[in-house]
Scaffold this motif. Structure first.
Motif, PDB file in Angstrom:
ATOM      1  N   VAL A   1       0.821  -1.207   0.000  1.00  0.00           N
ATOM      2  CA  VAL A   1       0.000   0.000   0.000  1.00  0.00           C
ATOM      3  C   VAL A   1       0.861   1.265   0.000  1.00  0.00           C
ATOM      4  O   VAL A   1       0.680   2.160  -0.827  1.00  0.00           O
ATOM      5  N   ALA A   2       1.803   1.360   0.945  1.00  0.00           N
ATOM      6  CA  ALA A   2       2.632   2.563   1.041  1.00  0.00           C
ATOM      7  C   ALA A   2       3.484   2.743  -0.206  1.00  0.00           C
ATOM      8  O   ALA A   2       3.627   3.864  -0.723  1.00  0.00           O
ATOM      9  N   THR A   3       4.055   1.656  -0.696  1.00  0.00           N
ATOM     10  CA  THR A   3       4.869   1.740  -1.916  1.00  0.00           C
ATOM     11  C   THR A   3       4.019   2.175  -3.096  1.00  0.00           C
ATOM     12  O   THR A   3       4.456   2.984  -3.925  1.00  0.00           O
ATOM     13  N   SER A   4       2.805   1.678  -3.170  1.00  0.00           N
ATOM     14  CA  SER A   4       1.891   2.086  -4.242  1.00  0.00           C
ATOM     15  C   SER A   4       1.582   3.574  -4.163  1.00  0.00           C
ATOM     16  O   SER A   4       1.502   4.257  -5.190  1.00  0.00           O
ATOM     17  N   LEU A   5       1.398   4.087  -2.949  1.00  0.00           N
ATOM     18  CA  LEU A   5       1.128   5.517  -2.788  1.00  0.00           C
ATOM     19  C   LEU A   5       2.300   6.340  -3.299  1.00  0.00           C
ATOM     20  O   LEU A   5       2.107   7.345  -3.998  1.00  0.00           O
ATOM     21  N   GLY A   6       3.526   5.924  -2.961  1.00  0.00           N
ATOM     22  CA  GLY A   6       4.693   6.638  -3.461  1.00  0.00           C
ATOM     23  C   GLY A   6       4.767   6.629  -4.972  1.00  0.00           C
ATOM     24  O   GLY A   6       5.096   7.644  -5.605  1.00  0.00           O
ATOM     25  N   ILE A   7       4.449   5.497  -5.566  1.00  0.00           N
ATOM     26  CA  ILE A   7       4.440   5.386  -7.031  1.00  0.00           C
ATOM     27  C   ILE A   7       3.423   6.343  -7.631  1.00  0.00           C
ATOM     28  O   ILE A   7       3.704   7.053  -8.602  1.00  0.00           O
ATOM     29  N   LEU A   8       2.226   6.372  -7.052  1.00  0.00           N
ATOM     30  CA  LEU A   8       1.174   7.256  -7.563  1.00  0.00           C
ATOM     31  C   LEU A   8       1.574   8.720  -7.456  1.00  0.00           C
ATOM     32  O   LEU A   8       1.341   9.506  -8.380  1.00  0.00           O
ATOM     33  N   LEU A   9       2.183   9.094  -6.340  1.00  0.00           N
ATOM     34  CA  LEU A   9       2.602  10.482  -6.157  1.00  0.00           C
ATOM     35  C   LEU A   9       3.644  10.884  -7.196  1.00  0.00           C
ATOM     36  O   LEU A   9       3.645  12.018  -7.682  1.00  0.00           O
ATOM     37  N   ALA A  10       4.551   9.960  -7.526  1.00  0.00           N
ATOM     38  CA  ALA A  10       5.576  10.246  -8.530  1.00  0.00           C
ATOM     39  C   ALA A  10       5.023  10.182  -9.946  1.00  0.00           C
ATOM     40  O   ALA A  10       5.464  10.910 -10.837  1.00  0.00           O
ATOM     41  N   MET A  11       4.059   9.320 -10.153  1.00  0.00           N
ATOM     42  CA  MET A  11       3.459   9.134 -11.466  1.00  0.00           C
ATOM     43  C   MET A  11       2.509  10.278 -11.813  1.00  0.00           C
ATOM     44  O   MET A  11       2.548  10.846 -12.903  1.00  0.00           O
ATOM     45  N   SER A  12       1.626  10.597 -10.871  1.00  0.00           N
ATOM     46  CA  SER A  12       0.653  11.688 -11.026  1.00  0.00           C
ATOM     47  C   SER A  12       0.289  12.176  -9.629  1.00  0.00           C
ATOM     48  O   SER A  12      -0.484  11.525  -8.932  1.00  0.00           O
ATOM     49  N   TRP A  13       0.854  13.307  -9.213  1.00  0.00           N
ATOM     50  CA  TRP A  13       0.645  13.752  -7.838  1.00  0.00           C
ATOM     51  C   TRP A  13      -0.822  14.005  -7.531  1.00  0.00           C
ATOM     52  O   TRP A  13      -1.268  13.843  -6.399  1.00  0.00           O
ATOM     53  N   GLN A  14      -1.593  14.395  -8.576  1.00  0.00           N
ATOM     54  CA  GLN A  14      -3.022  14.624  -8.349  1.00  0.00           C
ATOM     55  C   GLN A  14      -3.729  13.335  -7.952  1.00  0.00           C
ATOM     56  O   GLN A  14      -4.533  13.308  -7.007  1.00  0.00           O
ATOM     57  N   VAL A  15      -3.423  12.254  -8.684  1.00  0.00           N
ATOM     58  CA  VAL A  15      -4.024  10.961  -8.366  1.00  0.00           C
ATOM     59  C   VAL A  15      -3.534  10.485  -7.009  1.00  0.00           C
ATOM     60  O   VAL A  15      -4.308   9.962  -6.196  1.00  0.00           O
ATOM     61  N   GLY A  16      -2.238  10.675  -6.737  1.00  0.00           N
ATOM     62  CA  GLY A  16      -1.681  10.250  -5.460  1.00  0.00           C
ATOM     63  C   GLY A  16      -2.331  10.946  -4.282  1.00  0.00           C
ATOM     64  O   GLY A  16      -2.712  10.301  -3.292  1.00  0.00           O
ATOM     65  N   LEU A  17      -2.485  12.264  -4.374  1.00  0.00           N
ATOM     66  CA  LEU A  17      -3.106  13.017  -3.282  1.00  0.00           C
ATOM     67  C   LEU A  17      -4.581  12.664  -3.124  1.00  0.00           C
ATOM     68  O   LEU A  17      -5.086  12.556  -1.999  1.00  0.00           O
ATOM     69  N   ALA A  18      -5.272  12.490  -4.247  1.00  0.00           N
ATOM     70  CA  ALA A  18      -6.687  12.130  -4.179  1.00  0.00           C
ATOM     71  C   ALA A  18      -6.868  10.746  -3.554  1.00  0.00           C
ATOM     72  O   ALA A  18      -7.787  10.529  -2.751  1.00  0.00           O
ATOM     73  N   THR A  19      -5.982   9.821  -3.897  1.00  0.00           N
ATOM     74  CA  THR A  19      -6.035   8.485  -3.307  1.00  0.00           C
ATOM     75  C   THR A  19      -5.779   8.544  -1.809  1.00  0.00           C
ATOM     76  O   THR A  19      -6.457   7.882  -1.012  1.00  0.00           O
ATOM     77  N   ALA A  20      -4.780   9.347  -1.421  1.00  0.00           N
ATOM     78  CA  ALA A  20      -4.491   9.530   0.003  1.00  0.00           C
ATOM     79  C   ALA A  20      -5.696  10.139   0.719  1.00  0.00           C
ATOM     80  O   ALA A  20      -5.992   9.794   1.873  1.00  0.00           O
ATOM     81  N   GLY A  21      -6.411  11.028   0.020  1.00  0.00           N
ATOM     82  CA  GLY A  21      -7.617  11.625   0.598  1.00  0.00           C
ATOM     83  C   GLY A  21      -8.707  10.605   0.829  1.00  0.00           C
ATOM     84  O   GLY A  21      -9.369  10.618   1.878  1.00  0.00           O
ATOM     85  N   VAL A  22      -8.902   9.702  -0.140  1.00  0.00           N
ATOM     86  CA  VAL A  22      -9.892   8.627   0.019  1.00  0.00           C
ATOM     87  C   VAL A  22      -9.522   7.762   1.212  1.00  0.00           C
ATOM     88  O   VAL A  22     -10.375   7.425   2.053  1.00  0.00           O
TER      89      VAL A  22
ATOM     90  N   ALA B   1     -10.331   3.204  -5.720  1.00  0.00           N
ATOM     91  CA  ALA B   1     -10.435   4.582  -6.220  1.00  0.00           C
ATOM     92  C   ALA B   1      -9.410   4.909  -7.290  1.00  0.00           C
ATOM     93  O   ALA B   1      -9.655   5.764  -8.151  1.00  0.00           O
ATOM     94  N   VAL B   2      -8.242   4.242  -7.261  1.00  0.00           N
ATOM     95  CA  VAL B   2      -7.138   4.619  -8.157  1.00  0.00           C
ATOM     96  C   VAL B   2      -7.522   4.604  -9.636  1.00  0.00           C
ATOM     97  O   VAL B   2      -7.351   5.614 -10.327  1.00  0.00           O
ATOM     98  N   PRO B   3      -8.031   3.489 -10.201  1.00  0.00           N
ATOM     99  CA  PRO B   3      -8.360   3.516 -11.629  1.00  0.00           C
ATOM    100  C   PRO B   3      -9.468   4.512 -11.963  1.00  0.00           C
ATOM    101  O   PRO B   3      -9.472   5.106 -13.053  1.00  0.00           O
ATOM    102  N   ILE B   4     -10.394   4.715 -11.029  1.00  0.00           N
ATOM    103  CA  ILE B   4     -11.455   5.706 -11.250  1.00  0.00           C
ATOM    104  C   ILE B   4     -10.855   7.106 -11.326  1.00  0.00           C
ATOM    105  O   ILE B   4     -11.184   7.896 -12.218  1.00  0.00           O
ATOM    106  N   LEU B   5      -9.941   7.407 -10.415  1.00  0.00           N
ATOM    107  CA  LEU B   5      -9.284   8.711 -10.415  1.00  0.00           C
ATOM    108  C   LEU B   5      -8.426   8.893 -11.665  1.00  0.00           C
ATOM    109  O   LEU B   5      -8.341  10.001 -12.208  1.00  0.00           O
TER     110      LEU B   5
END
Length: 226
Positions: A128-149, A170-174
């Protein structure tokens, strides 16, 4: 072209090794002298560290595990910048397309590494945590929105696994809502499915009403992480 393919393959291998670095295992081993895989859920991730050592070590592992994901994606961007400056990129390569696909391959490799660490006999955490880091680096908007969910669900339920599953859904939807490239959307689907699959034992406990909330101990036997 052979040099280019070798460089890309090397980045994916390094991303796996980054994901494999057993942060939670080392933290608990150094601070408490025990194998975290033998207590709680058996996971080496931040949630089990939180239950074992408390908020400080849990947060520390969460940050480091997230950084593993960030570094995996940063390596891809570095490769393309370096290769462009040294003229290593073949003329036939569509740079934007290749970069997008290599980003998701490196991301998936890091996720796999975290849950199937080569340093721990292919056991590990839930990614989970590693995935969040990947999302933040890949698309910070998606990463932050996922963290918000995640934050909203955990604030309501006080159950980390449920929040992680909600974030994975939420990730693929975002990705779709925020108009991300097709490779990123596919990553969201594949990565989200994998994270949910890694939580299958948690899902069983959620359905049975026995999944612990934050601050509670897990009283069941450690789940299998192999």
């Amino acid at each position: 072209m052979a040099i280019w393919l070798t460089l890309c393959s090397t980045i994916v291998v390094i991303a796996y090794l980054l994901g494999s670095f057993p942060t939670g295992y080392i933290a608990v081993k150094q601070l408490k002298g025990i194998d975290i895989r033998e207590i709680g859920s058996g996971s080496t991730g931040a949630t089990n560290v939180l239950r074992t050592l408390g908020k400080g070590p849990g947060a520390f592992v969460l940050v480091l595990d997230s950084l593993k994901g960030v570094l995996a994606i940063a390596l891809v961007y570095w490769l393309f910048n370096f290769a462009a400056s040294e003229n290593f990129i073949p003329l036939t390569v569509d740079v934007k397309l290749w970069q997008s696909w290599l980003v998701i391959l490196a991301g998936l490799a890091a996720i796999l590494g975290h849950s199937k660490s080569i340093f721990l006999g292919f056991t590990g955490g839930k990614s989970v945590a590693t995935s969040l880091g990947i999302l933040l680096a890949m698309s910070w908007q998606v990463g932050l929105a996922t963290a918000g969910v995640f934050a909203v669900v955990v604030a309501i339920s006080r159950i980390v696994s449920l929040s992680s599953i909600a974030g994975a859904i939420a990730v693929p939807i975002l990705m779709l809502v925020l108009h991300q490239p097709l490779p990123y959307i596919l990553f969201g689907i594949a990565g989200g499915f994998y994270v949910i699959f890694r939580h299958r034992t948690n899902i069983e406990r959620l359905l049975a009403g026995t999944e612990p909330k934050i601050g509670e101990k897990l009283v069941t036997e450690p789940e299998q992480t192999a």
